[in-house]
Structure formats: structure tokens, C-alpha cells
Scaffold this active site. Sequence first.
Site, mmCIF file in Angstrom:
data_model
loop_
_atom_site.group_PDB
_atom_site.id
_atom_site.type_symbol
_atom_site.label_atom_id
_atom_site.label_comp_id
_atom_site.label_asym_id
_atom_site.label_seq_id
_atom_site.Cartn_x
_atom_site.Cartn_y
_atom_site.Cartn_z
ATOM 1 C CD GLU A 189 -1.545 -0.209 3.716
ATOM 2 O OE1 GLU A 189 -2.160 0.696 3.813
ATOM 3 O OE2 GLU A 189 -1.512 -1.099 4.310
ATOM 4 C CB CYS A 247 -2.166 -4.442 6.484
ATOM 5 S SG CYS A 247 -1.920 -2.833 7.021
ATOM 6 C CB SER A 277 -8.592 1.191 13.128
ATOM 7 O OG SER A 277 -7.494 1.411 13.905
ATOM 8 C CG HIS A 280 -2.297 -6.681 10.306
ATOM 9 N ND1 HIS A 280 -0.937 -6.523 9.751
ATOM 10 C CD2 HIS A 280 -2.652 -5.672 10.643
ATOM 11 C CE1 HIS A 280 -0.992 -5.379 9.756
ATOM 12 N NE2 HIS A 280 -2.043 -4.585 9.984
#
Length: 385
Positions: free
Chosen positions: A78, A110, A200, A232
Site C-alpha cells: 500500500e 495490510c 480501527s 496482523h
Amino acid sequence: MRIGIDEMAFATTPFYFEMDDLAAARGEDPNKYKIGIGQDRQAVVPPTQDIVTLGAQAAVKLSATALKRVSTLIVATESGIDHSKASGIYIKHLLGLNDYIRVVETKEACYSATAALQFARGIVALNPQEVVLIIAADIARYGLNTPGEVTQGAGAVAMLISADPHVLAVEPVSVPYTQDLMDFWRPLYAENAHVDGKYSNQVYVDFFLKTYHRYQQITGRTLADFAALIFHLPYTKMGKKGLEGLLGDDHSNIAQRLRSNLQAEQTLSRQVGNLYTGSLYLGLLSLLQNGDVQPGERIGLFSYGSGAEGEFYSGILQPGYRDRIGEDQLTALTGRQRVSIEEYERLFNGQLGMSAADIEFDVSNDPSPFVLTGQKNFKRLYRIQ
Ligand code: CAA
């Protein structure tokens, strides 16, 4: 046919700062960064490094014979450097890969290295002799003096996907989940990410629980079927939030082993910060080098990309995996040079970013095997050192 990860390698920048130094500069309690966020150090990116040089640095550590067999190269990122040309074509050149190869780039925050891995499984299933090289490379930027600054980082993980893999055989069941929402994004005109940080965090945990429970319904597996659950890691505490969201008050031996293997996953991330696309796979490397896992055991992986997309899948650890995951990364990281916060800020502001100007960088302080020497006539210039 077993298909999965046959070899893995990691690279980051030659510089870092200590979280104690950032905390002092920003007037924060160091424990907020080291315990509350869970980071000890952060990779610092000089202008002479970008996703191409970082990606090439990771991939060149893979075995030369395997690289010769690569038929497809997918760069998951990204932090793209061109709206049109795939960054992998520069990497293909730097690595001297065969011209008879397909090269593309994938994007979804991600998450996209996991998409690349699933696509690679399809390619290998159709043509079992094919070897796919995936490079997950990113530079995480939120900006100086922002809440996200402590969760920046940079680096790349390279993985070979093939039949009869030596590291992780990916199992058939995987559960992707996608919703259109704005927790983190970076419009084409922005050099730093926009983020709704607390939101988030919530979306991440919600997507993990949704995908894990669906996986459980489909397979009938329970926690006892996993040696480790890895995540992650935008920052290491996030993985803890995910795992604790599932385990709750469970303090059985099974739950405690999952907690201890999560710490093993977090070890390398604590030293470099967020790799975006590469973070989950750096976590896998870290688990394999520092954790309590045996060949034949199952590892569960939760991939997350803002915007937002998550996927939970699993794989079986293969015998001989230790020979295919490269050098001891913790030792390798001790070779980096510590920089002050003033120097980090200077390097942060010195990156090429959106600039269209001709520029020549001083590469004398960058010992990396691949460097970005500058830009001329709108073209990036790279050098093998
Ligand atoms: N000692 C110990 N802990 C302390 C402390 C101290 N002195 N002071 C604060 N803390 C704790 C807080 O209690 C908090 O813990 P919990 O989250 O468990 O409640 C933690 O430290 C962080 O404190 P704040 O919430 O006050 O921190 P903040 O508001 O400054 O921001 C952040 C934290 C939201 C993560 C911010 O860094 C950020 O926006 N980061 C980028 C977004 C991100 O990484 N999101 C993750 C999910 S999205 C994703 O995964 C994709 C991706 O890669 C971006």
C-alpha cells in the site's frame, strides 16, 4: 496436493530509534509506548530506501536456485511508487530474474499479501511446477507528532509459494470477510495515512472474531487444534486485543500456550514496527524462530487490511522448516544503527514522496545492497551496491 510457503526471508532498513527516545521527545510516559502499545523500537527509513529496495533486499536472501524457478512475482503493497507500473518490475530487474515471468502488484491495505498467497495457491494448483514469489513491502507513515506515529515501521517479507512446501502447507478452508468502512485510508494525494485509530481497533477485533467463528463452524475445529494463533500486527498490543477477545477468562494449558506463542510472534515486530502487508508474515517468521511449535502442528493466521477486509486461514507446519526461514532475525537486527529523534525527523521529511523534481541522494551512509540513488526525468534510479 500440498501447496504453501516453501521459503521465507525478511529485510528492513539499516536505521532505528528507541521508543524511550520518542517518548521523551513527545512528552509521553515510555510505558505508554512500550507496554500500552507494545513497541520497543521503530525502523527509520532513509530517502535511499523504498518498497523496491526493501523488497529486493528480502527476496535476495531466498535461495538462488529457487529464485531461478520463479514464474510469477506478486508485490503486495500500500506504499506504491507508481499508479501504473508495478513495483515488482524494478525488483525483477534488480534480482536478475528470468524475462519469462508475470509481474503484478496487489492492493488492499495490510491484507493484500494474503490475497496474493491465495492467488498463488491457484496458480500452483493449475501448474504444480510453478513457483510464485510474493513480496510484501511497505513503509508505514502517519506523520510526525501524530497518535499513529508510534505505530509506524518499514520492511519487507519475501515468500516462495510452491507445491510440496517446506515451511507451511496452507489448508483449503479460509474465511474472507469484507465491509466498506473508513477506519484507515490514504487518498492518492496524501503521503501519510488518515486513520480513525480507536475505530480501527474495534473493526479489527470484530473481523477477527467473525472470521474465526465462521472457520470454526465450517471445520468443527476448536482451540485445541491450534499450536498458535497469529495476527496482523499494526502494533503488538493489537494482536493481544485480538487473542484476548477470543480467550477471555480461559486460562487452560491450551489458552496459555496460545498466549505464549503470541509473545513469540510479537518479538520481531517490537523491534521494527508496522510492516503493513508484511506484518502478519513477519509474525510467522518470529513465531517459527522464537515459539513453541512443532512440525505437523496447525497454525491459525488472521490477516487484516483497513477499509476493511479480514481473512482467517490455517496451515500445517512442515518438517525441516527451520532450514527455510533464513538467518536468526533478532541477531541480524542488532546490526542496525540507532538514530536520534532529530535524525529520524530529518530522514522522514527527506523521503521522495510525491516530489516530481530531479534529485540525487547521498547514498554513502546506506550500507544496504540495493539503494534508490535519486530521480531524473520522473524516473526513479536504483543501484546494486
Ligand atoms: N503505561 C501503560 N499503558 C499505557 C500508559 C502507560 N503510562 N498510557 C497509556 N497506556 C495504554 C492505554 O491504556 C491504551 O491501552 P488499551 O488500548 O489497551 O486501552 C494504550 O496504551 C494506547 O493508549 P491510547 O489509546 O491513549 O493511545 P492513542 O490514543 O495515542 O492511540 C492508537 C493509539 C489508536 C493505536 C494510535 O497509535 C493509532 O491510531 N495507530 C494507527 C492505527 C492502528 O494501528 N490501528 C490498528 C487496527 S487497523 C490495522 O490493523 C491496519 C493497519 O495496519 C493500520
